[in-house]
Design an enzyme around this catalytic site. Structure first.
Site, mmCIF file in Angstrom:
data_model
loop_
_atom_site.group_PDB
_atom_site.id
_atom_site.type_symbol
_atom_site.label_atom_id
_atom_site.label_comp_id
_atom_site.label_asym_id
_atom_site.label_seq_id
_atom_site.Cartn_x
_atom_site.Cartn_y
_atom_site.Cartn_z
ATOM 1 N N LYS A 89 -5.119 -12.913 -12.138
ATOM 2 C CA LYS A 89 -3.920 -12.767 -11.308
ATOM 3 C C LYS A 89 -3.547 -14.118 -10.691
ATOM 4 O O LYS A 89 -2.378 -14.492 -10.608
ATOM 5 C CB LYS A 89 -4.164 -11.728 -10.203
ATOM 6 C CG LYS A 89 -3.127 -11.683 -9.080
ATOM 7 C CD LYS A 89 -1.747 -11.312 -9.597
ATOM 8 C CE LYS A 89 -0.753 -10.842 -8.544
ATOM 9 N NZ LYS A 89 -0.549 -11.684 -7.400
ATOM 10 N N SER A 119 0.621 -7.233 -9.610
ATOM 11 C CA SER A 119 1.765 -8.129 -9.588
ATOM 12 C C SER A 119 3.072 -7.360 -9.685
ATOM 13 O O SER A 119 3.131 -6.292 -10.273
ATOM 14 C CB SER A 119 1.687 -9.116 -10.760
ATOM 15 O OG SER A 119 2.823 -9.941 -10.746
ATOM 16 N N ASN A 143 -4.393 -9.775 -2.489
ATOM 17 C CA ASN A 143 -4.461 -11.059 -3.191
ATOM 18 C C ASN A 143 -5.718 -11.818 -2.782
ATOM 19 O O ASN A 143 -5.646 -12.864 -2.165
ATOM 20 C CB ASN A 143 -3.226 -11.908 -2.855
ATOM 21 C CG ASN A 143 -2.179 -11.785 -3.935
ATOM 22 O OD1 ASN A 143 -2.488 -11.477 -5.086
ATOM 23 N ND2 ASN A 143 -0.938 -12.031 -3.559
ATOM 24 N N GLY A 153 0.821 -1.208 0.000
ATOM 25 C CA GLY A 153 0.000 0.000 0.000
ATOM 26 C C GLY A 153 0.853 1.255 0.000
ATOM 27 O O GLY A 153 0.566 2.222 -0.717
ATOM 28 N N GLU A 156 3.477 -18.682 -12.963
ATOM 29 C CA GLU A 156 4.764 -18.327 -12.347
ATOM 30 C C GLU A 156 5.364 -19.546 -11.607
ATOM 31 O O GLU A 156 6.566 -19.810 -11.710
ATOM 32 C CB GLU A 156 4.519 -17.154 -11.393
ATOM 33 C CG GLU A 156 5.704 -16.677 -10.598
ATOM 34 C CD GLU A 156 5.275 -15.573 -9.616
ATOM 35 O OE1 GLU A 156 4.636 -14.591 -10.030
ATOM 36 O OE2 GLU A 156 5.570 -15.715 -8.413
ATOM 37 N N HIS A 195 -2.046 -16.244 -13.348
ATOM 38 C CA HIS A 195 -0.700 -15.689 -13.560
ATOM 39 C C HIS A 195 0.269 -16.262 -12.519
ATOM 40 O O HIS A 195 1.378 -16.687 -12.846
ATOM 41 C CB HIS A 195 -0.782 -14.158 -13.469
ATOM 42 C CG HIS A 195 0.509 -13.472 -13.149
ATOM 43 N ND1 HIS A 195 1.053 -13.465 -11.877
ATOM 44 C CD2 HIS A 195 1.377 -12.803 -13.922
ATOM 45 C CE1 HIS A 195 2.197 -12.803 -11.907
ATOM 46 N NE2 HIS A 195 2.415 -12.383 -13.129
ATOM 47 N N ASN A 196 -0.150 -16.294 -11.271
ATOM 48 C CA ASN A 196 0.725 -16.839 -10.230
ATOM 49 C C ASN A 196 0.966 -18.334 -10.433
ATOM 50 O O ASN A 196 2.069 -18.823 -10.182
ATOM 51 C CB ASN A 196 0.125 -16.603 -8.848
ATOM 52 C CG ASN A 196 0.324 -15.177 -8.377
ATOM 53 O OD1 ASN A 196 0.400 -14.271 -9.180
ATOM 54 N ND2 ASN A 196 0.400 -14.974 -7.080
#
Ligand code: NBP
Length: 475
Positions: A182, A128, A102, A14, A189, A185-186
């Site tokens: 997302k 990300s 997340n 943040g 990864e 995407h992880n």
């Protein structure tokens, strides 16, 4: 002065997002449960832009321009719900809450529906790139309504990473689409990292190279089609010596890979959707295996291949590993994109696959030259059934055939676990096979459970009377 946007939750993510907004000339209202964090931010970074620190929820809301935009960057789960419940009653119709944590996409769907009923806009967004990305340009994957994106999008695109002038941020789709993408995407990864780890293991123990030599191999790979952030940092890690012992750093790190859970979520969702993301699942399980130290200790004495059975230092093995890595990487991404397509169909999102590849080119951990290829593949055919059949990828998979198979065989012969490489190859072979032994599996299901089967030669469902005269009946 009122703030264009506010950030509540000023831990690393943040704080850095707030600074990123401020550095781009947007006045940012700040809020955190523990006010000390807010004060600290202003003390340390107050000269980077216009910050409006606040302590109470009411002051935070009052500091925001209308329609209000509140970015929530708190710990995912119950804290997110608590923060939403703290602020939602203070907001007015048309105001917007943006969850950059997340969150699980199903939570995002629930929160979006709830806030929509209350006249508020809710945008669950994937962010990300970790702390570094949050500060200098993350890859941003916002979900929520098109209406919400119309006013929020320009702000997010402003702080996102850019590649060739294109921001790594686009509207992904309605409600939970951003957090879903997302999550996948992880998962990708995880698969990417696992394949790199297997490449390292083979270069070390089948080819017989030392970590510093392997760093050189990765550095060379990084000048070609594998060029990516993950390959780059791998070279740096392998070149690093532990200052205390002088040993290669990779040798002093405990071989237990941890996980925060997004890879597990990806696999759980894939199971629900019936999408075979075997490469991602193998990567999640490989981390899990590494953590089972008791099991590993118990099994450590089990026999492996006879010492001379490995054709170590086979000529060309290092080059073959590059090809196997590229081919397996294509498979992992193909599986991830399949999951995105299936998720979109299941949850009613319109997700542009090529646009996802585009926004992953910068800011995030999987950023790579390769993503331009994926973008090109979907540009050439937006309805590509799988990345594997794109002309470029099909050609690369064809060129990799001997290499890929010899690497998987070499790993098996040497007793080096290569679940990523071998499962990718098995997936590839299964997809291209004319017939699968699933015919036998289905026949077994009919035998023990009368689950019926369909025939290759005519329509309809059938059952064989296995316990009787073995005649066939229409089901
Ligand atoms: P954390 O996930 O460690 O969360 C800490 C923040 O949550 C602090 O501001 C804390 O306030 C606040 N918080 C908690 Br904990 N419970 C709260 C509650 N009940 N009410 C109000 N505030 C509460 O911070 P982070 O690592 O900056 O991550 C923020 C989000 O971004 C997470 O969802 C994370 O999964 C996600 N994310 C992280 C990364 C990364 O690389 N770290 C990358 C991408 C996304 P306090 O100061 O008063 O304790």
């Amino acid at each position: 002065e009122q703030a264009r946007i506010g950030v509540t939750g000023l831990a690393v993510m943040g704080r850095n997002l707030a600074r990123n907004f401020a550095r781009h000339g947007h006045a940012v209202a700040l809020h955190n449960r523990t006010a000390a964090r807010t004060r600290e931010l202003v003390e340390q970074f107050g000269d980077e832009g216009t910050f409006i620190p606040t302590e109470t929820a009411e002051d935070f809301v009052a500091a925001l321009e209308r329609p209000r935009k509140l970015v929530v960057m708190v710990k995912a789960g119950a804290p997110t719900d608590a923060v939403i419940e703290e602020f939602a009653p203070l907001l007015e119709p048309g105001d917007m809450i943006i969850d950059g944590g997340n969150a699980h996409f199903l939570d995002t769907r629930r929160r979006e529906a709830d806030l929509r009923r209350r006249g508020l806009l809710f945008v669950g967004t994937g962010v990300s790139g970790g702390e570094e990305g949050a500060l200098n340009g993350p890859s941003i994957m916002p979900g929520g309504s098109a209406e919400a994106y119309a006013s929020l999008g320009p702000l997010l695109e402003d702080i996102a990473a850019t590649v060739d002038g294109t921001p790594c941020c686009t509207h992904v789709g309605a409600d939970g689409a951003g957090h879903f993408v997302k999550m996948v995407h992880n998962g990708i990864e995880y698969a990417d990292m696992q394949l790199i780890a297997e490449s390292y293991d083979l270069l070390r123990h089948a080819v017989g190279l030392e970590p510093a030599e392997i760093a050189e191999v990765f550095r060379t790979w990084n000048t070609g089609r594998l060029e990516s952030y993950l390959i780059e940092i791998t070279a740096e890690i392998l070149d690093h010596a532990d200052p205390e012992t002088g040993q290669p750093f990779v040798d002093v790190v405990l071989d237990r890979a941890e996980q925060k859970g997004t890879g597990r979520w990806t696999v759980q969702s894939a199971l629900d959707l019936g999408v075979p993301v075997a490469g991602i699942a193998e990567a999640v399980f490989a981390r899990s295996v590494s953590g089972h130290t008791g099991l590993r200790a118990a099994a450590a004495g089990l026999p492996g291949p006879r010492p001379n059975s490995a054709d170590a230092s086979a000529p060309g093995l290092a080059d073959a590993i590059e090809k196997a890595l590229y081919a397996s990487k294509i498979v992992a991404y193909a599986q991830g994109f399949h999951q995105i397509e299936a998720g979109a169909a299941e949850y009613g999102w319109e997700v542009d696959a090529g646009a996802m590849a585009t926004i992953w080119r910068g800011g995030c951990i999987i950023r790579a030259r390769f993503l331009d290829r994926i973008r090109a593949a979907y540009a050439a055919d937006p309805h590509l059934p799988t990345l594997l059949t794109d002309e470029h990828f099909a050609q690369a998979l064809g060129d990799a055939q001997d290499a890929w198979r010899s690497v998987v065989a070499a790993a098996a012969r040497a007793g080096i676990p290569a679940p990523g490489f071998s499962s990718a190859l098995a997936y590839y072979d299964a997809l291209r096979a004319g017939r699968l032994p699933a015919a036998l599996t289905q026949a077994q299901r009919d035998f023990f459970g009368a689950h019926t089967y369909r025939r290759t030669d005519r329509d309809g469902s059938y059952h064989t009377l296995w316990g009787g005269d073995r005649s066939e009946v229409t089901a």
